[in-house]
Design a protein around this motif. Structure first.
Motif, PDB file in Angstrom:
ATOM      1  N   CYS A 233      -5.289  53.968  11.614  1.00 15.77           N
ATOM      2  CA  CYS A 233      -6.512  54.424  11.147  1.00 15.77           C
ATOM      3  C   CYS A 233      -7.266  55.255  12.577  1.00 15.77           C
ATOM      4  O   CYS A 233      -6.499  55.738  13.262  1.00 15.77           O
ATOM      5  CB  CYS A 233      -7.511  53.408  10.919  1.00 15.77           C
ATOM      6  SG  CYS A 233      -7.601  51.992  12.327  1.00 15.77           S
TER       7      CYS A 233
ATOM      8  N   CYS B 133     -11.524  49.297   8.012  1.00 15.65           N
ATOM      9  CA  CYS B 133     -10.089  49.884   7.882  1.00 15.65           C
ATOM     10  C   CYS B 133      -9.359  48.704   7.047  1.00 15.65           C
ATOM     11  O   CYS B 133      -9.436  47.454   7.601  1.00 15.65           O
ATOM     12  CB  CYS B 133      -9.554  50.098   9.187  1.00 15.65           C
ATOM     13  SG  CYS B 133      -7.563  50.321   9.126  1.00 15.65           S
TER      14      CYS B 133
ATOM     15  N   SER C 251      -5.982  48.204   6.815  1.00 17.82           N
ATOM     16  CA  SER C 251      -5.057  47.818   7.399  1.00 17.82           C
ATOM     17  C   SER C 251      -5.351  46.730   8.556  1.00 17.82           C
ATOM     18  O   SER C 251      -4.801  45.891   9.070  1.00 17.82           O
ATOM     19  CB  SER C 251      -4.168  48.916   8.205  1.00 17.82           C
ATOM     20  OG  SER C 251      -3.929  49.807   6.963  1.00 17.82           O
ATOM     21  N   CYS C 252      -6.660  47.105   9.245  1.00 19.43           N
ATOM     22  CA  CYS C 252      -7.065  46.165  10.418  1.00 19.43           C
ATOM     23  C   CYS C 252      -7.771  44.903  10.084  1.00 19.43           C
ATOM     24  O   CYS C 252      -7.421  43.857  10.718  1.00 19.43           O
ATOM     25  CB  CYS C 252      -7.848  47.088  11.516  1.00 19.43           C
ATOM     26  SG  CYS C 252      -7.280  48.362  12.328  1.00 19.43           S
TER      27      CYS C 252
HETATM   28 ZN    ZN Z   1      -6.963  50.215  11.222  1.00 24.16          ZN
END
Ligand code: ZN
Length: 330
Positions: A237, A296, A298-299
């Motif tokens: 990100c 984000c 993914s985070c």
């Molecule tokens: Zn991320």
């Protein structure tokens, strides 16, 4: 302080000039010594206890310092029946403290329960007397009482501890002093601190501030590697443009997630204001980073756990760096 030093008393004007008797356990007529306070309260005490508690009093007894102050029969014989205890064989010794000071001082020497103090102001004169009479055991017990105020009034506690040679309390207070947002506020106790001591305390804080600023500006060189890699280094990100390295692997460079770096910069601001781990106590600090990191996809799954682990390393590093800085000398 708990208890009241004066057990007996009279509302007559004549009796007001005569000694009254202290509250139990200092009202035993068969005790071998009477300490008469400056406000006219007789404390019946055991000399052996005082000798053990205070080398100053011990020396005074050894030198027969009380011989000139032996009980005055005329005065003793005229006091009220409530104060009759002072007419025994016990030696009467004038004691240049107030009963409100002597009472908790003696209670701290005697078996528990020991006195408690509602405020720093009520504790200070007792600490002064303990220092004056070199009552180390009393000072040790009262250190706990003093340190109860270290978090809320660290500068006041520091001055009191320095003034009365209470080294451990001074060190604890100096560390709590780092938690103040404003370091140079005035407190009345400062009148009792030398300019040199105050300078050394401020210099200590300044050094702590600089040390933690150095830690922040070193980016993450103190943070260990981790498997899997920290999410704020691994995720693709939005990234900060500069790179960081981790402890033990200076040849590997990472870009940092923007959300994390904003969090890190906020930490730097807080530590500049208050150079101690307490500056990071507010749970909103991590909550905000979790919220921003969760934007984000993914985070999101790891942001909470990673921040928790990161904070633990950070606090450990803060402690390690601060512990290396010598505490100020009085
Ligand atoms: Zn991320």
């Amino acid at each position: 302080m708990n208890g009241h030093p004066i057990q007996s008393g009279s509302d007559s004007k004549a009796a007001s000039a005569l000694p009254s008797t202290a509250a139990p356990p200092f009202n035993k007529a068969f005790a071998d010594t009477v300490l008469r306070t400056s406000d006219g309260v007789d404390f019946h005490v055991w000399r052996g206890v005082l000798i053990e508690a205070s080398p100053v009093l011990s020396d005074m007894f050894a030198l027969g310092g009380e011989s000139s102050t032996t009980s005055k029969p005329e005065a003793e014989s005229s006091i009220s029946s409530a104060c009759h205890a002072t007419t025994g064989a016990a030696t009467v010794i004038p004691f240049p403290e107030l009963s409100t000071v002597l009472d908790p001082l003696l209670r701290t020497c005697y078996p528990p329960p020991h006195p408690t103090f509602p405020s720093l102001d009520s504790l200070k004169p007792v600490l002064a007397a303990a220092h004056k009479y070199q009552m180390e055991g009393v000072q040790e017990l009262l250190t706990k009482e003093l340190l109860q105020h270290a978090r809320t009034a660290p500068l006041r506690v520091y001055v009191v501890a320095v003034r009365f040679d209470m080294q451990h309390a001074a060190e604890v207070a100096a560390r709590h002093f780092l938690g103040l947002k404003v370091a140079d506020d005035y407190v009345p106790e400062l009148e009792d601190l030398s300019a040199g001591s105050y300078h050394r305390l401020l210099a200590y804080r300044k050094r702590c501030t600089q040390t933690l600023a150095d830690m922040i500006s070193s980016r993450l060189s103190w943070l260990p590697e981790r498997q899997p890699l920290w999410q704020f280094l691994a995720c693709r990100c939005s990234r900060e443009e500069f790179t960081v390295t981790l402890q033990g692997s200076a040849d590997v460079q990472y870009n940092v997630a923007v959300w994390f770096w904003q969090h890190y910069r906020r930490i730097g601001v807080l530590l500049a204001e208050r150079p101690c781990r307490a500056a990071l106590d507010d749970p909103k600090l991590n909550d905000r980073a979790v919220m921003e990191g969760s934007e984000c996809g993914s985070c999101r799954a790891r942001v909470h756990d990673d921040l928790h682990a990161f904070t633990a390393y950070l606090l450990e590093e803060i402690d390690r760096r601060l512990a290396a800085i010598p505490l100020p000398t009085a």
